[in-house]
Design an enzyme around this catalytic site. Sequence first.
Site, PDB file in Angstrom:
ATOM      1  N   PHE A 149      17.130-117.922 -78.987  1.00 38.80           N
ATOM      2  CA  PHE A 149      17.697-116.866 -78.157  1.00 38.80           C
ATOM      3  C   PHE A 149      16.698-116.281 -77.170  1.00 38.80           C
ATOM      4  CE2 PHE A 149      19.502-117.023 -82.413  1.00 38.80           C
ATOM      5  CZ  PHE A 149      20.804-117.400 -82.108  1.00 38.80           C
ATOM      6  N   PRO A 189      14.605-117.196 -86.945  1.00 38.56           N
ATOM      7  CA  PRO A 189      13.804-117.656 -85.797  1.00 38.56           C
ATOM      8  C   PRO A 189      14.348-117.206 -84.447  1.00 38.56           C
ATOM      9  CG  PRO A 189      13.975-119.393 -87.424  1.00 38.56           C
ATOM     10  CD  PRO A 189      14.864-118.282 -87.903  1.00 38.56           C
ATOM     11  N   CYS A 190      13.420-116.775 -83.588  1.00 38.24           N
ATOM     12  CA  CYS A 190      13.779-116.219 -82.283  1.00 38.24           C
ATOM     13  C   CYS A 190      13.978-117.249 -81.168  1.00 38.24           C
ATOM     14  CB  CYS A 190      12.695-115.232 -81.834  1.00 38.24           C
ATOM     15  SG  CYS A 190      12.473-113.844 -82.955  1.00 38.24           S
ATOM     16  N   PRO A 191      13.279-118.411 -81.171  1.00 36.16           N
ATOM     17  CA  PRO A 191      13.364-119.326 -80.027  1.00 36.16           C
ATOM     18  C   PRO A 191      14.768-119.693 -79.566  1.00 36.16           C
ATOM     19  CG  PRO A 191      11.569-120.002 -81.458  1.00 36.16           C
ATOM     20  CD  PRO A 191      12.282-118.883 -82.165  1.00 36.16           C
TER      21      PRO A 191
END
Length: 369
Positions: A92, A88-90
């Site tokens: 960073f 998951p990106c959120p």
Amino acid sequence: MTRTNKLKYTSVEICAGAGGQAVGLHNAGFKHAALVEIDKDACQTLRDNTEEDSEWSCKVIEADLRQFDSADLGLKPGELDLLAGGVPCPPFSAAGKQLGRDDERDLFPRMLELVDELEPKAVMIENVRGLLDPKFAEYRQEIIKRLESMGYEECYWEVLEAKRYGVPQLRPRAILVAMKPEYAEHFQHAKPDVRDEVSVGAALHDSMRARYDAVADDPRAEKVFKDWHDRAVEGVAPTVVGGSKKHGGADLGPTRAKRAWAGLGVCGLGVANEVDVMLKKKTWERDLFAVVGEEPGEKPGEEPEMILGPKLTVSQAAIIQGFPESWKFSGLKTAAYRQVGNAFPPPVAQAVGEQIYAAFESAAKARRD
């Protein structure tokens, strides 16, 4: 996109989403043993596109990675060639407040646990470019040290810009590749060779032409299509965003992104119906003749002329992401669009996958010689 190598090496992908990385790695020559994903619509997308294709024949596992047991894969430690995933990106991303390790969505620790359990020959992890910001330097170093403690060598951790790999979109992604030393020594320790840039106009010409041909009786159709193409013929798109399930509906992103889309002749205030649904529901006014902007009047006091243009369909957003047109997305329009917007562009995954494949091939040749 075409497959460039014989399907030869095995892979498992976590956080597989709608299959962007999976498509790219498949085309690079990796045969997926399993695709692991938590979202039910994305899992159905993966099943719909792989179950009837003998080249894939992989397991789609719907599971929360935190509860996923790698023993379910039926693989012995060291048997797997590549473990890949877009965690998951959120944690960073700017939109996700960049909480890093303090974000409950951070799955890097679980990814590293799987590396330890499966002992693959290579690891590939994709994330947003924010992960390479200075504020996460210590966290990145911890990840590298953990990989090194398990016997891996960092090949690179770089930002790859999707538009440099034939994707008609600005989409920088942070890619980590690590391999066991006997393969790392054969890895090209540099970014993949760039490929020709593709404009939005070139990528969407045929599909947009078909949409306006479907309403050819409308006297505005030809002019609006031409106006769109004139604006889109040389530009690439801003980053396509999927948003979260907390967001009310699908559109093409924040104000700045919508402004960039308007410059390409596209209305970003929503997502259009596909042609068959558009004709059935008679939504062409909203889907093909939306207000994109305005031209000032030629004379003082003259009313400005409205600039009309299309909204994108889900299938067109998928083209912007680099998906093959044959790849179909499950779920209602908003769910399908989110799958597209959250995907890893297949051509970028393919470029990196080809590097890993080449290292495996070189190592095998060295053993034979």
